[in-house]
Design an enzyme around this catalytic site. Structure first.
Site, PDB file in Angstrom:
ATOM      1  N   GLU A 127       0.812  -1.210   0.000  1.00  0.00           N
ATOM      2  CA  GLU A 127       0.000   0.000   0.000  1.00  0.00           C
ATOM      3  C   GLU A 127       0.850   1.266   0.000  1.00  0.00           C
ATOM      4  O   GLU A 127       2.000   1.262   0.440  1.00  0.00           O
ATOM      5  CB  GLU A 127      -0.921   0.017   1.237  1.00  0.00           C
ATOM      6  CG  GLU A 127      -1.987  -1.068   1.188  1.00  0.00           C
ATOM      7  CD  GLU A 127      -2.839  -1.145   2.449  1.00  0.00           C
ATOM      8  OE1 GLU A 127      -3.953  -1.679   2.361  1.00  0.00           O
ATOM      9  OE2 GLU A 127      -2.394  -0.708   3.523  1.00  0.00           O
ATOM     10  N   CYS A 140       3.307   8.867   1.335  1.00  0.00           N
ATOM     11  CA  CYS A 140       3.865   7.898   2.274  1.00  0.00           C
ATOM     12  C   CYS A 140       4.180   6.627   1.495  1.00  0.00           C
ATOM     13  O   CYS A 140       3.273   5.938   1.012  1.00  0.00           O
ATOM     14  CB  CYS A 140       2.857   7.634   3.394  1.00  0.00           C
ATOM     15  SG  CYS A 140       3.474   6.555   4.698  1.00  0.00           S
ATOM     16  N   CYS A 147       6.463  -6.720   6.907  1.00  0.00           N
ATOM     17  CA  CYS A 147       7.452  -6.148   7.819  1.00  0.00           C
ATOM     18  C   CYS A 147       7.902  -7.238   8.786  1.00  0.00           C
ATOM     19  O   CYS A 147       7.210  -8.238   8.995  1.00  0.00           O
ATOM     20  CB  CYS A 147       6.853  -4.964   8.591  1.00  0.00           C
ATOM     21  SG  CYS A 147       8.078  -3.976   9.498  1.00  0.00           S
ATOM     22  N   CYS A 151       6.296  -4.390  15.782  1.00  0.00           N
ATOM     23  CA  CYS A 151       5.959  -3.321  16.713  1.00  0.00           C
ATOM     24  C   CYS A 151       4.496  -3.495  17.127  1.00  0.00           C
ATOM     25  O   CYS A 151       3.612  -3.617  16.279  1.00  0.00           O
ATOM     26  CB  CYS A 151       6.183  -1.952  16.069  1.00  0.00           C
ATOM     27  SG  CYS A 151       7.905  -1.644  15.644  1.00  0.00           S
ATOM     28  N   GLY A 217       6.991  -1.613   6.019  1.00  0.00           N
ATOM     29  CA  GLY A 217       8.364  -2.093   6.035  1.00  0.00           C
ATOM     30  C   GLY A 217       9.326  -1.160   6.752  1.00  0.00           C
ATOM     31  O   GLY A 217       9.008  -0.017   7.076  1.00  0.00           O
ATOM     32  N   GLU A 218      10.525  -1.663   7.009  1.00  0.00           N
ATOM     33  CA  GLU A 218      11.624  -0.912   7.621  1.00  0.00           C
ATOM     34  C   GLU A 218      12.616  -0.552   6.517  1.00  0.00           C
ATOM     35  O   GLU A 218      13.313  -1.425   5.984  1.00  0.00           O
ATOM     36  CB  GLU A 218      12.297  -1.770   8.704  1.00  0.00           C
ATOM     37  CG  GLU A 218      13.662  -1.295   9.182  1.00  0.00           C
ATOM     38  CD  GLU A 218      13.686   0.134   9.699  1.00  0.00           C
ATOM     39  OE1 GLU A 218      14.344   0.981   9.049  1.00  0.00           O
ATOM     40  OE2 GLU A 218      13.056   0.401  10.737  1.00  0.00           O
ATOM     41  N   SER A 249      12.091   7.144   7.765  1.00  0.00           N
ATOM     42  CA  SER A 249      11.765   6.771   9.137  1.00  0.00           C
ATOM     43  C   SER A 249      12.292   5.380   9.448  1.00  0.00           C
ATOM     44  O   SER A 249      12.062   4.442   8.679  1.00  0.00           O
ATOM     45  CB  SER A 249      10.241   6.802   9.339  1.00  0.00           C
ATOM     46  OG  SER A 249       9.905   6.355  10.642  1.00  0.00           O
ATOM     47  N   HIS A 273       8.795   6.246  20.553  1.00  0.00           N
ATOM     48  CA  HIS A 273       7.566   5.706  21.156  1.00  0.00           C
ATOM     49  C   HIS A 273       7.635   5.369  22.642  1.00  0.00           C
ATOM     50  O   HIS A 273       6.605   5.058  23.247  1.00  0.00           O
ATOM     51  CB  HIS A 273       7.066   4.479  20.391  1.00  0.00           C
ATOM     52  CG  HIS A 273       6.861   4.725  18.940  1.00  0.00           C
ATOM     53  ND1 HIS A 273       6.147   5.806  18.456  1.00  0.00           N
ATOM     54  CD2 HIS A 273       7.301   4.048  17.839  1.00  0.00           C
ATOM     55  CE1 HIS A 273       6.148   5.771  17.128  1.00  0.00           C
ATOM     56  NE2 HIS A 273       6.842   4.719  16.737  1.00  0.00           N
ATOM     57  N   CYS A 393      -1.310   6.571  10.340  1.00  0.00           N
ATOM     58  CA  CYS A 393      -0.045   6.029  10.830  1.00  0.00           C
ATOM     59  C   CYS A 393      -0.277   4.754  11.633  1.00  0.00           C
ATOM     60  O   CYS A 393      -1.081   4.722  12.558  1.00  0.00           O
ATOM     61  CB  CYS A 393       0.639   7.079  11.704  1.00  0.00           C
ATOM     62  SG  CYS A 393       2.220   6.546  12.372  1.00  0.00           S
TER      63      CYS A 393
END
Length: 420
Positions: A127, A140, A147, A151, A217-218, A249, A273, A393
């Site tokens: 997406e 974005c 991923c 988290c 994803g990272e 990010s 966070h 987010c």
């Protein structure tokens, strides 16, 4: 360091790996054997043209022409490249392709946010989201299908990693957004050296001005492809977006952060966070491998960080977990201790089905922001966007996992039939 024996798995209460080494599936080669040019730098395109039979000089010229048509004009068909000989265009089309992710579904939120469910050429879904504002339009962009980070507050983190996106699939998202938003320059091409007025780029009355690598994803676990894609996006002869308008990010892949600053040079955002080991271990499990102190030191060392280019700390507000006055004061202490040029984005938690957390109350978020702001650190509260279409987010998780494959394939077939 030796791996822990299996009997010690109770030390890891969060499912998944602490510091996973992604071993995603390879990209499936195209069935027609053609090479996708999107995502390739101009020298590589010239090499491919030479390997296909052009002499070196002709290969360089054609590469320059094609590169311009791809990234400045946004064409998706070699026949549209009017300054290339008519006899040459079929030669290109037989050997090469101008790729875009396929659109399975597009949704528009009540607030104007757009979300696309996209499909790669080898059939994997991911997406991307476009967020329009009064003075900017932010895309974005995703870097992986799925991923690995698990988290706990993030819907995407509940997916498996399927594979890394290629450089072309990352760039392709930006190009597809420009397609959809009508943002390519119009008119005839007078020559390769013609300067285009940047004002000719329009997107429903808004410019696509900013890119954030904050989708699925990272990014730092797909470093090479993300770097190569962003270089094309920043290339003055490519998509020509300033590095100051691009933010990457990371959840804290410390060993790659310095390389990110040196080799890409974009703005850095860090998914912090939490300010204590126990809470961050719970909600961002990579903290067990790279702790808060190590992460903040990497931020302090990030090349190019300054008061003019501050590091953004993302902080999702979770009721009774990380939102106390003490948490806010500790956040201030850490930023000042490491002398970080920083701002804090406070993100109201965006719920998703089965989420283990609730959002902090508006009063609690306001008080947290006041404590940080009174210490001289910018702490805006991000307005949730696209919640109604699960585009906010932490909410991205492909509809491929929410719908049956048959239903998705039917949607895709209907779209193809409508296009003729």
């Amino acid at each position: 360091m030796f791996p822990a024996p299996m009997s010690d798995t109770n030390l890891m209460p969060i499912p998944g790996h602490v510091d996973p080494v992604p071993v995603p599936r390879d990209v499936t080669p195209r069935a027609d054997g053609r090479v996708d040019l999107i995502g390739l730098p101009r020298p590589r395109i010239a090499e491919l043209f030479a390997e296909a039979g052009l002499d070196a000089k002709a290969a360089r010229l054609r590469a320059k022409q094609v590169f311009h048509w791809l990234y400045h004009r946004g064409v998706t068909d070699f026949e549209a490249m009017t300054d290339i000989a008519k006899t040459m265009r079929p030669w290109l089309a037989e050997r090469f392709v101008i790729g875009r992710p396929d659109v399975v579904e597009a949704q528009v939120s009540t607030d104007g946010t757009r979300k696309w469910l996209l499909r790669t050429a080898d059939g994997h879904d991911f997406e991307m989201v476009f967020i329009p504002d009064a003075d900017r339009g932010t895309l974005c962009v995703s870097s992986q299908v799925g991923c690995t980070l698990n988290c706990r507050f993030c819907h995407t983190g509940t997916m498996r990693l399927v594979r890394n996106l290629t450089a072309g699939e990352v760039v392709g998202q930006v190009m597809l957004a420009r397609d959809s938003l009508g943002e390519w320059p119009k008119g005839s091409m007078a020559g390769l050296d013609t300067d285009e007025d940047s004002g000719s780029y329009t997107s429903d009355g808004r410019l696509l001005t900013n890119i954030v690598m904050m989708g699925m994803g990272e990014p730092l676990y797909n470093f090479d492809n993300v770097r190569d894609a962003l270089k094309l996006i920043m290339d003055g002869d490519g998509l020509a977006l300033s590095k100051r308008r691009i933010t990457l990010s990371t959840s804290g892949v410390v060993p790659m952060m310095e390389r990110c600053g040196e080799e890409i040079g974009v703005n850095l955002a860090v998914s912090l966070h939490a300010v204590t080991k126990d809470v961050r271990d719970e909600i961002v499990p990579i903290n067990k491998k790279y702790g808060i102190e190590e992460l903040l030191q990497a931020c302090a060392d990030y090349p190019g960080a300054s008061n003019a280019r501050r590091i953004t700390f993302e902080y999702v507000m979770l009721k009774d977990r990380n939102d106390s006055d003490a948490d806010a004061r500790e956040l201030v202490r850490l930023i000042k201790h490491y002398k970080l040029p920083a701002k804090v984005n406070l993100i109201p938690f965006n719920p998703w089905p089965g989420a283990p957390y609730e959002c902090s109350t508006p009063e609690r978020i306001r008080r947290f922001a006041e404590i940080v702001f009174e210490a001289g650190i910018s702490a805006p509260v991000r307005t949730p966007r696209g919640r109604d279409i699960l585009a906010a987010c932490g909410q991205l998780k492909t509809a491929a996992e929410k719908r049956s494959r048959a239903e998705l394939d039917r949607l895709y077939a209907e779209k193809e039939a409508a296009l003729g």
